[in-house]
Each structure stands twice: as structure tokens, then as C-alpha cells.
Design a protein around this motif. Structure first.
Motif, mmCIF file in Angstrom:
data_model
loop_
_atom_site.group_PDB
_atom_site.id
_atom_site.type_symbol
_atom_site.label_atom_id
_atom_site.label_comp_id
_atom_site.label_asym_id
_atom_site.label_seq_id
_atom_site.Cartn_x
_atom_site.Cartn_y
_atom_site.Cartn_z
ATOM 1 N N SER A 16 0.737 -1.059 -0.117
ATOM 2 C CA SER A 16 -0.124 0.108 -0.133
ATOM 3 C C SER A 16 0.921 0.918 -0.169
ATOM 4 O O SER A 16 2.056 0.751 -0.677
ATOM 5 N N ALA A 18 3.017 2.565 2.443
ATOM 6 C CA ALA A 18 3.977 2.325 2.512
ATOM 7 C C ALA A 18 5.106 1.722 2.080
ATOM 8 O O ALA A 18 6.181 2.112 1.609
ATOM 9 N N ASP A 40 -1.772 -8.071 -0.033
ATOM 10 C CA ASP A 40 -2.785 -9.191 0.255
ATOM 11 C C ASP A 40 -4.587 -8.812 -0.721
ATOM 12 O O ASP A 40 -5.436 -9.756 -1.031
ATOM 13 N N GLU A 41 -4.300 -7.641 -0.748
ATOM 14 C CA GLU A 41 -5.323 -7.126 -1.663
ATOM 15 C C GLU A 41 -5.357 -7.079 -3.326
ATOM 16 O O GLU A 41 -3.715 -6.999 -3.396
ATOM 17 N N ARG A 48 -6.205 6.036 0.125
ATOM 18 C CA ARG A 48 -6.972 5.457 1.190
ATOM 19 C C ARG A 48 -8.127 6.688 1.735
ATOM 20 O O ARG A 48 -9.054 6.848 1.902
ATOM 21 N N LYS A 53 -14.285 10.370 1.863
ATOM 22 C CA LYS A 53 -14.208 11.673 1.548
ATOM 23 C C LYS A 53 -15.052 12.238 -0.019
ATOM 24 O O LYS A 53 -16.131 11.219 0.069
ATOM 25 N N ALA A 83 0.765 -12.858 3.193
ATOM 26 C CA ALA A 83 1.841 -12.980 3.968
ATOM 27 C C ALA A 83 0.915 -14.444 5.529
ATOM 28 O O ALA A 83 1.008 -13.403 5.974
ATOM 29 N N THR A 110 2.249 -4.092 7.028
ATOM 30 C CA THR A 110 1.230 -4.316 6.437
ATOM 31 C C THR A 110 0.397 -3.707 7.565
ATOM 32 O O THR A 110 -1.304 -4.246 7.407
ATOM 33 N N ARG A 132 -12.304 0.325 5.408
ATOM 34 C CA ARG A 132 -11.013 0.119 5.362
ATOM 35 C C ARG A 132 -10.310 0.719 3.633
ATOM 36 O O ARG A 132 -9.300 1.056 3.204
ATOM 37 N N ASP A 288 1.608 2.479 9.199
ATOM 38 C CA ASP A 288 0.892 2.283 10.112
ATOM 39 C C ASP A 288 1.072 0.901 11.482
ATOM 40 O O ASP A 288 0.340 1.050 12.504
ATOM 41 N N HIS A 306 -1.257 7.966 10.041
ATOM 42 C CA HIS A 306 -0.972 9.025 9.152
ATOM 43 C C HIS A 306 -0.732 8.534 8.136
ATOM 44 O O HIS A 306 0.244 8.220 7.973
ATOM 45 N N TRP A 307 -0.983 9.533 7.250
ATOM 46 C CA TRP A 307 -1.093 8.698 5.828
ATOM 47 C C TRP A 307 0.845 9.577 5.086
ATOM 48 O O TRP A 307 1.467 8.995 5.443
ATOM 49 N N TRP A 338 -4.120 15.302 8.383
ATOM 50 C CA TRP A 338 -5.573 16.370 7.971
ATOM 51 C C TRP A 338 -6.808 15.646 7.837
ATOM 52 O O TRP A 338 -6.462 14.186 7.502
HETATM 53 C C1 LIG Z 1 -10.580 5.750 4.805
HETATM 54 C C2 LIG Z 1 -9.903 6.635 5.237
HETATM 55 C C3 LIG Z 1 -9.735 7.626 5.024
HETATM 56 C C4 LIG Z 1 -8.438 8.289 6.279
HETATM 57 N N1 LIG Z 1 -7.812 9.492 6.205
HETATM 58 C C5 LIG Z 1 -6.714 10.025 6.423
HETATM 59 C C6 LIG Z 1 -7.021 11.488 6.650
HETATM 60 O O1 LIG Z 1 -7.793 12.361 5.721
HETATM 61 N N2 LIG Z 1 -5.644 11.906 6.739
HETATM 62 C C7 LIG Z 1 -4.424 11.541 7.229
HETATM 63 O O2 LIG Z 1 -3.235 11.408 7.523
HETATM 64 N N3 LIG Z 1 -4.200 9.963 6.760
HETATM 65 C C8 LIG Z 1 -5.360 9.218 6.273
HETATM 66 N N4 LIG Z 1 -6.101 8.286 7.046
HETATM 67 C C9 LIG Z 1 -4.348 6.684 6.791
HETATM 68 C C10 LIG Z 1 -3.884 6.014 5.780
HETATM 69 O O3 LIG Z 1 -4.727 6.466 5.062
HETATM 70 C C11 LIG Z 1 -2.894 5.773 6.638
HETATM 71 O O4 LIG Z 1 -2.011 6.078 7.469
HETATM 72 C C12 LIG Z 1 -2.430 4.956 5.611
HETATM 73 O O5 LIG Z 1 -2.698 4.135 4.286
HETATM 74 C C13 LIG Z 1 -1.555 3.749 5.969
HETATM 75 O O6 LIG Z 1 -0.203 3.392 4.944
HETATM 76 P P1 LIG Z 1 0.052 2.061 5.188
HETATM 77 O O7 LIG Z 1 1.362 1.475 3.993
HETATM 78 O O8 LIG Z 1 1.418 2.171 6.341
HETATM 79 O O9 LIG Z 1 -1.029 0.937 5.877
HETATM 80 P P2 LIG Z 1 -2.351 0.118 4.875
HETATM 81 O O10 LIG Z 1 -2.456 1.297 4.206
HETATM 82 O O11 LIG Z 1 -3.069 0.560 5.474
HETATM 83 O O12 LIG Z 1 -1.609 -0.817 4.266
HETATM 84 C C14 LIG Z 1 -1.103 -1.821 4.626
HETATM 85 C C15 LIG Z 1 -1.497 -2.823 3.397
HETATM 86 O O13 LIG Z 1 -0.913 -4.403 3.974
HETATM 87 C C16 LIG Z 1 -1.936 -5.498 3.652
HETATM 88 N N5 LIG Z 1 -1.385 -6.154 4.425
HETATM 89 C C17 LIG Z 1 -1.908 -6.526 5.325
HETATM 90 N N6 LIG Z 1 -1.552 -7.669 6.396
HETATM 91 C C18 LIG Z 1 -0.630 -8.516 5.201
HETATM 92 C C19 LIG Z 1 0.008 -9.770 5.142
HETATM 93 N N7 LIG Z 1 -0.391 -10.112 6.214
HETATM 94 N N8 LIG Z 1 0.092 -9.828 3.483
HETATM 95 C C20 LIG Z 1 -0.213 -9.324 2.413
HETATM 96 N N9 LIG Z 1 -0.248 -7.510 3.013
HETATM 97 C C21 LIG Z 1 -0.818 -7.827 4.178
HETATM 98 C C22 LIG Z 1 -3.073 -4.651 3.878
HETATM 99 O O14 LIG Z 1 -4.152 -5.203 3.267
HETATM 100 C C23 LIG Z 1 -2.958 -2.967 2.654
HETATM 101 O O15 LIG Z 1 -2.913 -3.336 1.336
HETATM 102 C C24 LIG Z 1 -7.098 7.673 6.353
HETATM 103 C C25 LIG Z 1 -7.072 5.953 5.766
HETATM 104 C C26 LIG Z 1 -8.975 5.558 6.033
HETATM 105 C C27 LIG Z 1 -8.477 4.027 6.134
#
Ligand SMILES: Cc1cc2nc3c(=O)[nH]c(=O)nc-3n(C[C@H](O)[C@H](O)[C@H](O)COP(=O)(O)OP(=O)(O)OC[C@H]3O[C@@H](n4cnc5c(N)ncnc54)[C@H](O)[C@@H]3O)c2cc1C
Ligand code: HEM
Lengths: 455, 409
Positions: A16, A18, A40-41, A48, A53, A83, A110, A132, A288, A306-307, A338
Motif C-alpha cells: 500500500s 508505505a 493481500d489486496e 485511502r 471523503k 503473508a 502491513t 478501510r 501504520d 497518518h498518511w 489532515w
Molecule cells: C477511510 C480512511 C481515511 C483516511 N484519511 C486520512 C486522512 O485524511 N489523513 C491522514 O493523514 N491519514 C488518513 N488515513 C490514514 C492513511 O490512509 C494511512 O495512514 C495509510 O494508508 C497507511 O499506509 P500503510 O501502507 O502503512 O498501511 P495500509 O494502507 O493499511 O496498507 C497495508 C497493506 O498491507 C496489506 N496486508 C496486511 N497484512 C498483510 C499480510 N499478512 N500479507 C500481505 N499483505 C498484507 C493490507 O491489506 C494493506 O493493503 C485514512 C485511512 C482510511 C482507512
């Protein structure tokens, strides 16, 4: 030595925000080895924030939220594959389909998933949703298109409040049920919580605070409504469960890593700790799912949803994966996020929950445009703006330099007689949504201490 | 030993072609107090801190010795010269009819117009072996565009130009002439221009057209409309701000490229570089060299120096743009520069309102010139400059060559 780091095999689990930004940074930094991303998606990386919004308003189709690539990434993408484990001895990631992926360095990204409704039978009722993933948002948008008579939103954190805002903008009746005393209070404390409550009511939200939803009721498998702890009942054909997030760490159970419900602990260089607190040198964490110590906040372990944090931490992790010790960088960015809801743009820098007092430094609650500054033991630890985002840069600097709280007077638009009041950040246990900023430190009784004014 | 302060040396007309060595000196001084009690800041991080500091006012009435001579009593200051929350309210009301979210299509709708105007102007150069890029191209383009945006009829443009020139001349602080006379003339021009724009707004109130003035006077948004004096000062601000600045960016842009044939050739070959080249021009040769109207509302510490309340504070944007502590190879012009958070449009709450329009105009203008002019050469280098050290740019930019051989192709 340093050349070794530019080659070899790197696996990223979690494809995703990160994961993608880390992959791009690895290539930017000259990594020429094998790169594999596991997610896994089934979708390529997407964004996101629009899901609660623009997508719900029908302004952006759910299919159009793909994350723009910063650069081409030469990598193997294993999408739609989970995984299921990690073998630290052989340095392999185990996939659900039985495959084993050997790695020299691993990045765990993840993230989190939506906390489900705790009663599985009720959660299965048609009309009960979480948000989500892009598929979730698509489903909810379809439900909203169908014109439900009432939408129930359970939990008034950022996501729940944004969803309620989208419903009102579409003219739909909406009830928000929140266990805490006000919306957003877990992340922003009492002053802005009270502001958010007035805002929601002014926009026609039926806001119920201090109540819990005790059960969701259904008829022939379809949601009909909910019962609340105050004995009242709500008829609704859609219920959005917005109870915060659960960290995706189960696949790391029994690996010896410091991974659990609060995330995967790592150092400021994004290297994972094992369960003894010894830092690993080949397993990194970002986004996250990570918890990391931040010097500005007394080295407490921060877990941020946080994004911006996901992007910055991924960049630091990737840099450190391909650079030797002395060239490594700490992840020191001041947290920022934000939200947009009810026509307002809310922005935050620092960690508002790391506070004991607040003051309105600019603008006013009445105007609906203001900057609230948070302090902890006499220094500035956070600032949140409502429709005043351009000033936040100034407060970021004050946070970084541990400037004294309350901030020095002198702003052109400061209130006539600024008051300092307790920040009223409640204990997260009384909230039905997880706070967006959690101080998951080892002194749980202190991390959310609220200093009441003396009688 | 020179008794001249750095500010005086920067203001001296002889410094106009190349003020950059003085800026290097300024950065070495840090936050520099001048003999007259004013303060000069030229380092990037300190400028950034001050532009985002809510204790720094844009309203010169907060000066301990306010210089009110150039301000006609019956006109309130426009939003560039007041602070939040008033600034925020006025800017928001104007923005509703200029950009997103309320008017997302306004600038896009001007795109074809801008291309047409640029093409017309380049066509007009055809067959001439010597042109003045300022008078023949860079000046008429933005003026025509801002008039179209607002809805000023074409036949009234010369009058608008006259008033604008007089007002801008008053910003010039060079001591050798008659500053009081200039200020009086500017005050008069402001009143005339406000009168003209007020009358135009009245006509649009009665008969709306598809322009920004009509949108402003018929606004039925939740926050109401601008009052009559607010409307005229806002329109005056937009007219003036949308003028000289873009002229200078286009001219500085061509000058910079004509001095660097390899960069010019590269832009011809790689047109997709144009947006980043325009950003680099805003960094390298910014039309607004400094912001002269800031004042601390209280003692403010920056860069280890306390700037006292009420003193004139000059933020030298063009110097911050060349700060080696912020920009790699800061004195090098790199049209493909990536990390480029320049101060060309200022920063913070007063950052340029018209930036999206200015970017578009300049991208279109430079593209039209690069493709319309064949083998252009500078006639004199440096060219003659305008007086102002603040809005800095060539007064004329004479170019020869097989001018316009390829125009209209
Ligand atoms: C509806 C919504 C609105 C948001 N609005 C804001 C905002 O306005 N401002 C802001 O700062 N932040 C916002 N966020 C938060 C922001 O989207 C997250 O901080 C960001 O997505 C984090 O990214 P990430 O890559 O760490 O995690 P994620 O985006 O959660 O990605 C993790 C990925 O890993 C995959 N995964 C998990 N386990 C496994 C496994 N075992 N094997 C393989 N894959 C796996 C998941 O399916 C997912 O695709 C929002 C989040 C949501 C859901
Ligand atoms: C290349 C062209 C331009 C440049 C370099 C430029 C530069 C700037 C700068 C540096 C500021 C900040 C002033 C301050 O902080 O005190 C500013 C403000 C402003 N500009 Fe521009 N500008 C340009 C074009 C335009 C255009 C085309 C318009 C009008 C459509 C415009 C309208 C404004 C307005 C209204 C402000 C005041 C904003 C505020 O106070 O909130 N500008 N500009």
C-alpha cells in the motif's frame, strides 16, 4: 560493504502507501537487487484518505484512487497473496499459498484493518459495513446511492465523522453514536471535541455521545436498527462501524519479533526490535503498523495512523535498508495529518494527545477558523488548525524547538483574552474509536495524564 | 568605509542588473539591522519562519512611524496589506470566484484565450528584425489576460495601464527624484482606478457578463458580498498584482534563456520541462525581489536576533532563493531542478493569490516565444532595467535575429 547493501534480495510485505513509497525510494537510492512486494489486496497500491471523503460523495469513483507512481519500480508484485508467517532463522517470508520467499532484508508494512463489530452474527447482517479498503468504500457508496432512510455511524473518530459528513452532504439522515463525551475527542481533546459536536449538530447530524451501541438488530438477515445503552433505539438500514483500527501483526506471531496488538516496535531508524528489545538489522518496519520512539515526545513509542507518517517512515526505512550504519537516518518528522469534514479543513502537527493544556492561539471557535495549541508541562507539543492551515508551519517549528507553552502572544488574530484550559484528552479506554494518535508508551497511566486546574 | 547601508546599496539603481552579490553579503550578515532602524532578512530559513509567524503583520499601520502618505484616506487597504482574520475573509471572498473549490474552471477557461493572445502577439512580430520583448510581448500579454479575467473592456486597457504604471512607480524608493510627487500621483491614480472599477462593477450589477467582476457583485454565498469599498480595493489589487509581476517573469525568463543557449535549446527539445523551468525562473530571477511591508507586532526573535516591535522589516525573497543552505548549487540555473520550494510567490497566508494564473501565462508565453523566434540574440546585455528594486525587471529587452521566421507555424 555498502555495495552489498545495494544488491541482494529485499521483500516488502504490505503493498500500500508505505510499501510503494519504500520500493520507489529503494530504487532511487540505487538498489539494484531483487525486489518483491507482497500484498493481500488484489489492487495495485491506492490512496485511502479519499475513501471516507470524495468517494462517498461520488466525486471520485472508487476505481480512481490509485496512488500515482513517483518513478517506475522494477519489482515483482505478488498481489492478492497473504503473508502467513516469517521464518527468522532461514530468513524467509511464508505465503498463504505455500510459497517461501527468501530475503536478505525485509520491510514490514502491513498497516491496519478496520476493527470489526464485536458480535460476528450482527456484523454479518446485510447493511453493516466498515471502511478501510477501496472495496469497502465502493460498497458503502452504493448503499448511499440507494438512498437509505437513515445511516448509523458507530464511533465518531476521524473516519466516522468524515462518513457522517458525507452522508449529510448527500442529504441523508444520519445518527452518530459515540461512547466518549464528543466527536474527535480522543484525538484532539475537549476544546475541539466540543467544537466538533456543535459542528455536527449544526449540520443536522443526530449526535449521541456518552452512549454505546449494545446491539444491532436485523430481520431476515437485513439490518433494521440498533439498541443503545441509554435504552433508546434507532431505525437504520445502513450501519458503518468506525471503531478504529487493528494492526495487522498476527502473521508475525511466534517470530520472536516485538509484534503485537499495538504494532511492531522498531527503533528511530525503522529497524524492528525482537521480543527482548534487541534491535534486528535485517527487518525494518514502516507505516501504520510501526511503533517507534520519538525524542520530541520523551522517547515514547508512537503509533501513528497518518498518511504523511507512512510516506516519511517508508522513505527512512528504505534509505536505511541500503545504507551502512553511519549513513543511516532517524525518522524524526513531526507527526502531521489532515481531515476534511463538514466543509472544514482540519490539520494537525505534533501529538495533540501528548498534552495537559490547550489554548486558542488564533481565531476563535465562534468564527469556525482557529488554531488550537497544545502544551505539555509548559512546552508546546501540538497545534491543530481549523481552516487556518497555512499557519501550522510556524507551530511545527515551535514544537521542534520545544518552545514554551502557552505560545508568546502577538498574533494579529489572537483572541482578546486567550484562556489556557485542560486539554481533556480522555483515557482511550472510554472511547469507542481508537485515538488517531496513540501514545503506546510503557507508562500507560501517565501517557494521557490530564492536569485539572487546582480548585 | 562606506556609510551606505546594505538596503541603500540594494536600492541604488546601479545594482539593478545584478543585485545577487549584495544578497550574498546580506546572507553573511544574518538578520541585518540598517542604520534607519529597519531590518533586512535574506536567509531562507529565517524568511520562512517570518512568513509563517502570526506575529508578523502585513499592515504598515502597525509601524511605530507609519508611512501613510501614499494611502488615500477614503480607500481602505486591500487584502495584501491587512492581517487575519480580515485578510482571510477578503481573500476567501475573492477566491470564491477565481479558483477551487467554488470556481475550479475559471483559470482553465482562460487557457485558450491566453494561447490566442500569445499567438496574436507573436504573429505581430513577424517580419521584424528587431523587437522589444517587453513592449511588444511581455507587457501586453498579462494585461490583456487580467482585463479579460476581470471583464475590463479592451478599449479601457490603456487607461488601466497608465494608472498601474503610476502606482508601481511609487513603490520605488530611490532618493534621487521627487518621492513625494510620486506618492501623490500614485494616490491620485489609485482613486481614479478605484472610481473606474467601481463604475464598471455597477454596470455589471445591472447587466452581468461572464467575468469575475460580475461573479463578485452577484455573489450569493454564505458569507455575503464584499462591500463597495472592499470590492474596489480588491479589484485594484488584482489589476495591479496581475500586471508588472508577470511581465517581469516573462522578460526575466527570456533574458535568462537567451544568456544560456544550451538551456534554451533544451527547452525547445523537451517542452515537458516548461513547468519546472518556470519554477526555476521564479527562484532564480523572481519578479518580486523583496517584501517591503512587514512589521513585527511584538518583539520577535529570529536567527538569534530580536527584531523590535513596529520596525520596518524587509524580507528579501530573491536572496532566500539563492541561499546555499537551502538550495544545492543555488547560483546555477537548472530548468529541471526538483526540490524547489522557492519564494517566488511568497509563502504563508499571503502567498500569491494569482499563482496558478501566473504560472499558466508564463508557460504559454515562453513556449510561444521559443517556437516563434528563430535564433534570437540579445542586443544589449545587461538590458536597461526598471527603477524598482522590489518589482525588478528589464524596462526593454531588445532582441534581433531571424525574428519570428517560424511564427505562426
Ligand atoms: C477511510 C480512511 C481515511 C483516511 N484519511 C486520512 C486522512 O485524511 N489523513 C491522514 O493523514 N491519514 C488518513 N488515513 C490514514 C492513511 O490512509 C494511512 O495512514 C495509510 O494508508 C497507511 O499506509 P500503510 O501502507 O502503512 O498501511 P495500509 O494502507 O493499511 O496498507 C497495508 C497493506 O498491507 C496489506 N496486508 C496486511 N497484512 C498483510 C499480510 N499478512 N500479507 C500481505 N499483505 C498484507 C493490507 O491489506 C494493506 O493493503 C485514512 C485511512 C482510511 C482507512
Ligand atoms: C509571475 C507573476 C507573479 C508573481 C511573481 C507574484 C508574486 C507575488 C508575491 C511574492 C506575493 C506575496 C506578497 C506578500 O506576501 O506580501 C503575491 C501576492 C499576491 N498576488 Fe501575486 N504574483 C504574480 C502574479 C499575480 C497575478 C497574475 C495575480 C492576479 C490574478 C496576483 C495577485 C496577487 C494577490 C491578490 C496577492 C496578495 C495575496 C494576499 O495578500 O493574500 N499575482 N504575489
Amino acid at each position: 560493504m555498502s555495495d552489498d547493501l545495494k544488491s541482494g534480495r529485499i521483500v516488502i510485505v504490505g503493498a500500500s502507501l508505505a510499501g510503494l513509497r519504500a520500493a520507489e525510494t529503494l530504487r532511487d537510492e540505487g538498489f539494484t537487487g531483487d525486489l518483491t512486494l507482497v500484498g493481500d489486496e488484489p489492487h495495485p497500491p491506492y490512496d485511502r484518505p479519499p475513501l471516507s471523503k470524495q468517494v462517498l460523495l461520488g466525486r471520485v469513483p472508487a476505481a480512481d484512487v490509485g496512488l500515482p507512481a513517483r518513478r517506475p519500480v522494477d519489482a515483482r508484485w505478488k498481489l492478492g497473496v497473504r503473508a502467513s508467517g516469517l521464518d527468522p532463522a532461514t530468513k524467509e517470508v511464508l505465503l498463504r499459498n505455500g510459497e517461501r520467499l527468501p530475503f536478505d532484508r525485509l520491510l514490514i508494512a502491513t498497516g491496519t484493518r478496520a476493527r470489526p463489530w464485536p458480535h460476528p452474527e450482527e456484523a454479518r447482517l446485510d447493511g453493516v459495513l466498515t471502511v478501510r479498503t477501496v472495496d469497502d468504500a465502493h460498497r458503502l457508496a452504493e448503499r448511499l446511492d440507494a438512498g437509505p432512510r437513515r445511516v448509523l455511524v458507530i464511533g465518531a473518530g476521524f473516519t466516522g465523522s468524515e462518513i457522517a459528513s458525507a452522508c449529510r452532504e448527500r442529504g441523508l439522515a444520519v445518527t452518530v453514536a459515540e461512547r466518549g463525551p464528543a466527536p474527535l475527542v480522543g484525538a484532539l481533546g475537549g476544546t475541539l471535541g466540543a467544537f466538533a459536536a456543535r459542528l455536527q449538530r449544526a449540520h443536522g447530524v443526530d449526535l449521541r455521545c456518552g452512549v454505546t451501541v449494545t446491539s444491532l438488530t436485523g430481520d431476515a438477515g437485513r439490518l433494521t436498527g440498533a439498541e443503545l445503552s441509554d435504552g433508546s433505539r434507532i431505525d437504520a438500514d445502513v450501519a458503518v462501524v468506525a471503531l478504529g483500527a487493528v494492526r495487522n501483526t498476527e502473521w508475525l506471531a511466534d517470530t520472536g519479533l516485538a509484534a503485537g496488538p499495538r504494532g511492531v516496535a522498531c527503533d528511530a531508524g525503522c529497524r524492528a526490535f525482537d521480543m527482548y528489545g534487541i534491535v534486528t538489522d535485517d527487518v525494518f518496519v514502516a507505516g501504520d503498523v510501526a511503533r517507534f520512539p520519538h525524542p520530541l515526545f520523551e522517547y515514547q513509542m508512537l503509533a501513528l495512523e497518518h498518511w504523511g507518517n507512512a510516506v516519511e517512515q517508508a522513505e527512512v526505512a528504505a534509505h536505511n535498508m541500503v545504507n551502512p550504519g553511519p549513513r543511516r537516518r532517524p525518522h524524526l518528522a513531526v507527526p502531521a495529518f489532515w481531515s476534511s469534514q463538514f466543509g472544514l479543513n482540519i490539520k494537525s502537527v505534533g501529538v495533540p494527545t501528548f498534552s495537559d493544556q490547550v489554548t486558542v492561539a488564533q481565531g476563535s471557535v465562534e468564527e469556525g477558523r482557529l488554531v488550537v495549541v497544545y502544551g505539555y508541562r509548559g512546552r508546546i507539543t501540538a497545534a491543530v488548525s481549523v481552516n487556518r492551515a497555512k499557519w501550522l508551519e510556524h507551530y511545527r517549528h515551535l514544537i521542534e524547538t520545544a518552545a514554551p507553552f502557552p505560545p508568546e502572544p502577538g498574533a494579529a488574530d489572537r483572541p482578546a483574552s486567550p484562556k489556557v484550559v485542560p486539554s481533556d484528552v480522555p483515557d482511550p479506554r472510554v472511547l469507542s474509536h481508537g485515538p488517531t494518535v496513540a501514545l503506546t508508551g510503557h507508562l500507560p497511566d501517565r501517557r494521557l495524564a490530564v492536569v485539572r486546574p487546582m480548585a | 568605509m562606506s556609510t551606505e547601508t546594505l538596503l541603500e546599496r540594494i536600492n541604488a539603481y546601479a545594482s539593478r542588473p545584478d543585485p545577487y552579490p549584495l544578497y550574498t553579503e546580506l546572507r553573511e550578515h544574518g538578520v541585518a539591522r540598517q542604520d534607519d532602524g529597519s531590518y533586512l532578512v535574506g536567509t531562507y530559513h529565517e524568511i520562512a519562519a517570518l512568513l509563517h509567524d502570526p506575529r508578523i503583520s502585513s499592515d504598515v499601520r502597525h509601524r511605530t512611524h507609519p508611512d501613510l502618505r501614499d494611502r488615500p484616506e477614503d480607500l481602505p487597504p486591500s487584502f495584501i496589506a491587512v492581517d487575519d482574520p480580515e485578510h482571510d475573509r477578503l481573500r476567501r471572498l475573492a477566491m470564491r470566484h477565481f479558483g477551487p473549490p467554488h470556481s475550479p474552471g475559471r483559470i482553465d477557461a482562460l487557457h485558450d484565450d491566453i494561447v490566442d493572445v500569445a499567438r496574436e502577439l507573436v504573429d505581430g512580430l513577424r517580419g521584424r528584425d528587431r523587437i522589444d520583448l517587453v513592449d511588444d510581448f511581455a507587457y501586453p500579454l498579462p494585461v490583456t489576460v487580467i482585463c479579460r479575467l476581470l471583464g475590463v473592456p479592451r478599449e479601457d486597457m490603456p487607461e488601466i495601464r497608465g494608472w498601474t504604471n503610476t502606482i508601481i512607480a511609487s513603490l520605488d524608493r530611490s532618493p534621487d527624484e521627487d518621492p513625494d510627487g510620486r506618492l501623490r500621483a500614485a494616490a491620485q491614480a489609485r482613486v481614479s482606478m478605484a472610481g473606474y472599477l467601481g463604475a464598471l462593477a455597477q454596470r455589471r450589477r445591472e447587466r452581468p457578463a461572464d467575468d469575475m467582476i460580475s461573479a463578485l457583485v452577484h455573489d450569493d454565498g454564505p458569507e455575503g458580498r464584499l462591500t463597495e469599498p472592499e470590492l474596489t480595493t480588491t479589484l485594484t489589487l488584482l489589476t495591479i498584482a496581475g500586471h508588472e509581476t508577470t511581465v517581469n517573469l516573462i522578460t526575466n525568463g527570456m533574458l535568462t534563456l537567451l544568456r544560456r543557449p544550451e538551456a534554451l535549446e533544451r527547452l525547445r527539445r523537451e517542452p515537458e520541462l516548461m513547468p519546472s523551468a518556470v519554477e526555476e525562473l521564479l527562484r532564480y530571477e523572481p519578479p518580486v525581489q523583496m517584501l517591503p511591508q512587514r512589521t513585527p507586532l511584538t518583539d520577535v526573535e529570529v536567527g538569534g536576533v530580536t527584531i523590535p516591535q513596529g520596525v520596518p522589516l524587509f524580507l528579501v525573497l530573491a536572496s532566500g532563493n539563492r541561499d546555499p543552505l537551502r538550495f544545492e548549487d543555488a547560483d546555477h540555473f537548472d530548468p529541471a531542478r526538483r526540490d524547489n520550494q522557492h519564494f517566488g510567490f511568497g509563502s504563508g497566508v499571503h502567498n500569491c493569490f494569482g499563482a496558478p494564473l501566473a504560472r499558466l501565462e508564463t508557460q504559454v508565453a515562453l513556449t510561444a516565444l521559443l517556437h516563434g523566434l528563430d535564433a534570437p540574440h540579445l542586443v544589449e546585455d545587461p538590458p536597461p532595467y526598471r527603477h524598482s528594486p522590489i518589482l525588478r525587471g528589464p524596462r526593454h529587452l531588445l532582441v534581433t535575429g531571424d525574428v519570428a521566421a517560424g511564427a505562426g507555424a
